[in-house]
Design a protein around this motif. Structure first.
Motif, PDB file in Angstrom:
ATOM      1  N   ASP A   1       0.826  -1.212   0.000  1.00  0.00           N
ATOM      2  CA  ASP A   1       0.000   0.000   0.000  1.00  0.00           C
ATOM      3  C   ASP A   1       0.859   1.260   0.000  1.00  0.00           C
ATOM      4  O   ASP A   1       0.571   2.225  -0.708  1.00  0.00           O
ATOM      5  CB  ASP A   1      -0.926   0.007   1.221  1.00  0.00           C
ATOM      6  N   HIS A   2       1.936   1.222   0.790  1.00  0.00           N
ATOM      7  CA  HIS A   2       2.787   2.416   0.941  1.00  0.00           C
ATOM      8  C   HIS A   2       3.511   2.756  -0.356  1.00  0.00           C
ATOM      9  O   HIS A   2       3.483   3.908  -0.813  1.00  0.00           O
ATOM     10  CB  HIS A   2       3.790   2.181   2.067  1.00  0.00           C
TER      11      HIS A   2
ATOM     12  N   ALA B   1       4.064   5.712  -5.596  1.00  0.00           N
ATOM     13  CA  ALA B   1       4.285   5.706  -7.040  1.00  0.00           C
ATOM     14  C   ALA B   1       3.244   6.518  -7.800  1.00  0.00           C
ATOM     15  O   ALA B   1       3.477   6.917  -8.938  1.00  0.00           O
ATOM     16  CB  ALA B   1       4.280   4.271  -7.555  1.00  0.00           C
ATOM     17  N   THR B   2       2.097   6.771  -7.190  1.00  0.00           N
ATOM     18  CA  THR B   2       1.036   7.505  -7.884  1.00  0.00           C
ATOM     19  C   THR B   2       0.815   8.913  -7.343  1.00  0.00           C
ATOM     20  O   THR B   2       0.270   9.764  -8.044  1.00  0.00           O
ATOM     21  CB  THR B   2      -0.298   6.740  -7.779  1.00  0.00           C
TER      22      THR B   2
ATOM     23  N   TYR C   1       7.675  -0.162 -11.848  1.00  0.00           N
ATOM     24  CA  TYR C   1       7.069  -0.130 -13.181  1.00  0.00           C
ATOM     25  C   TYR C   1       6.137   1.068 -13.331  1.00  0.00           C
ATOM     26  O   TYR C   1       6.157   1.776 -14.346  1.00  0.00           O
ATOM     27  CB  TYR C   1       6.307  -1.432 -13.430  1.00  0.00           C
ATOM     28  N   GLN C   2       5.303   1.325 -12.331  1.00  0.00           N
ATOM     29  CA  GLN C   2       4.409   2.488 -12.394  1.00  0.00           C
ATOM     30  C   GLN C   2       5.195   3.794 -12.340  1.00  0.00           C
ATOM     31  O   GLN C   2       4.801   4.790 -12.956  1.00  0.00           O
ATOM     32  CB  GLN C   2       3.395   2.428 -11.245  1.00  0.00           C
TER      33      GLN C   2
ATOM     34  N   GLU D   1      14.471   7.337  -7.185  1.00  0.00           N
ATOM     35  CA  GLU D   1      15.063   8.379  -8.022  1.00  0.00           C
ATOM     36  C   GLU D   1      14.021   8.966  -8.970  1.00  0.00           C
ATOM     37  O   GLU D   1      13.965  10.176  -9.194  1.00  0.00           O
ATOM     38  CB  GLU D   1      16.241   7.812  -8.820  1.00  0.00           C
ATOM     39  N   LEU D   2      13.183   8.097  -9.539  1.00  0.00           N
ATOM     40  CA  LEU D   2      12.137   8.572 -10.447  1.00  0.00           C
ATOM     41  C   LEU D   2      11.131   9.452  -9.720  1.00  0.00           C
ATOM     42  O   LEU D   2      10.603  10.417 -10.288  1.00  0.00           O
ATOM     43  CB  LEU D   2      11.417   7.375 -11.075  1.00  0.00           C
ATOM     44  N   LEU D   3      10.868   9.141  -8.453  1.00  0.00           N
ATOM     45  CA  LEU D   3       9.870   9.865  -7.667  1.00  0.00           C
ATOM     46  C   LEU D   3      10.469  10.998  -6.854  1.00  0.00           C
ATOM     47  O   LEU D   3       9.737  11.754  -6.219  1.00  0.00           O
ATOM     48  CB  LEU D   3       9.158   8.893  -6.716  1.00  0.00           C
TER      49      LEU D   3
END
Length: 326
Positions: free
Chosen positions: A44-45, A50-51, A136-137, A226-228
């Motif tokens: 969940d975390h 990711a969103t 992936y998301q 890193e992406l987030l």
């Protein structure tokens, strides 16, 4: 009737050898069950992160982490294929047609069950699936990487890695009983030494495979922070890879130690035939790699601990870009 008579006269240790498949499988199943029970807060975390977290990571770090992940994926794919080729050749050298067919059937069954379990994890959206979806998301939502070609390529690569992550261990587990199977010419000192070496070789191959799996898991999940642009998530990544590193370490121990103990028991036949004095038997076992004392099994102990060691090593690998000259 003749077939039943043949079964009755078969040495009982042949059947005992099949127990070697159950030990690592039990560790693996319990490990998955525990993660399924305690993994929901993790899932969940990280999926929320990711969103909901605004994108905007450092492009240089994002690209560097992508290269690190690609390097671990390449290593895992190449070594998995090498291991399958080695196991196939080893099976051909160790077993005749009926015996080889029995081991192939068991391997195929394990592969089919494992593939079905992967599908269940994906369709049922179990916590294990979050390890894949987290990054992936994040990739799919990244302005830098979210091209259809990039996302599709990453997805295909991960599908192949997941399949090999089932096929290679299943093949190894199905062939482990061959290590303690009664030789055609009976147990001799030469045959015993050969089996010990084969046990060490298979243990080394399994150790490298599972350590590479942990490194790949760490590199894959470390890409998402890193992406987030959310480095605090590294703690969660580290805890998940540490968990699976410990499960894989126990799996290695469940493969190597029971096989070594069975071979040590078989060695009594050889020592009796050679009339080795009781006072000298501990040294005889040590010289042939059959002593269970930890001091005499240091290389194998390091190999067993390799997946657990790979978890903190993954952090160093994930931050490899920080070690390069500025």
């Amino acid at each position: 009737m003749a077939r039943w008579r043949n079964i009755q006269t078969r040495p009982p240790q042949d059947y005992a050898g099949w127990l070697l498949t159950s030990y690592p499988l039990a560790v693996f199943l319990v490990g998955h069950w525990l993660f399924d029970q305690i993994g929901k807060p993790f899932a969940d975390h990280v999926l929320q992160a990711a969103t909901s977290i605004a994108k905007g990571g450092n492009p240089n770090e994002v690209i560097a982490d992508g290269h690190v992940w690609a390097a671990t994926a390449h290593a895992y794919l190449v070594f998995s294929m090498f291991m399958l080729i080695y196991l196939g050749r080893w099976l051909g050298a160790q077993a005749r047609r009926r015996t080889a067919a029995a081991h192939v059937c068991i391997a195929a069954t394990l592969m089919a069950v494992g593939t079905g379990f992967l599908e269940y994890v994906h369709i049922g959206n179990r916590p294990m699936n979050a390890i894949f979806l987290f990054t992936y998301q994040s990739v799919a939502g990244s302005e830098l990487l979210a091209s259809m070609q990039m996302v599709a390529f990453i997805n295909r690569t991960l599908i192949l890695i997941n399949l090999l992550g089932i096929i290679a261990p299943a093949a190894l587990i199905a062939l482990v009983p061959l290590l303690v199977r009664e030789p055609i010419s009976g147990w001799t000192e030469r045959e015993l030494i050969l089996r010990v070496r084969e046990t060490q070789t298979l243990g080394l191959l399994a150790s490298i495979l599972l350590a590479l799996g942990v490194l790949h898991m760490y590199a894959w999940m470390s890409w998402a922070p890193e992406l987030l642009n959310k480095q605090q998530l590294e703690t969660v990544v580290g805890s998940v890879t540490f968990y699976w590193g410990s499960v894989f370490t126990l799996m290695l121990a469940a493969i190597y130690l029971p096989a070594l103990m069975m071979l040590q028991k078989r060695s009594e036949i050889v020592m009796d035939a050679l009339q080795v004095p009781l006072i000298d038997r501990a040294e005889w076992l040590r010289c042939r790699g059959l002593s269970l004392k930890i001091f005499n099994q240091v290389p194998q102990a390091i190999g067993i601990l390799a997946p657990l060691i790979a978890a903190p090593a993954g952090r160093l690998l994930a931050n490899l870009g920080q070690l390069t000259p500025k």
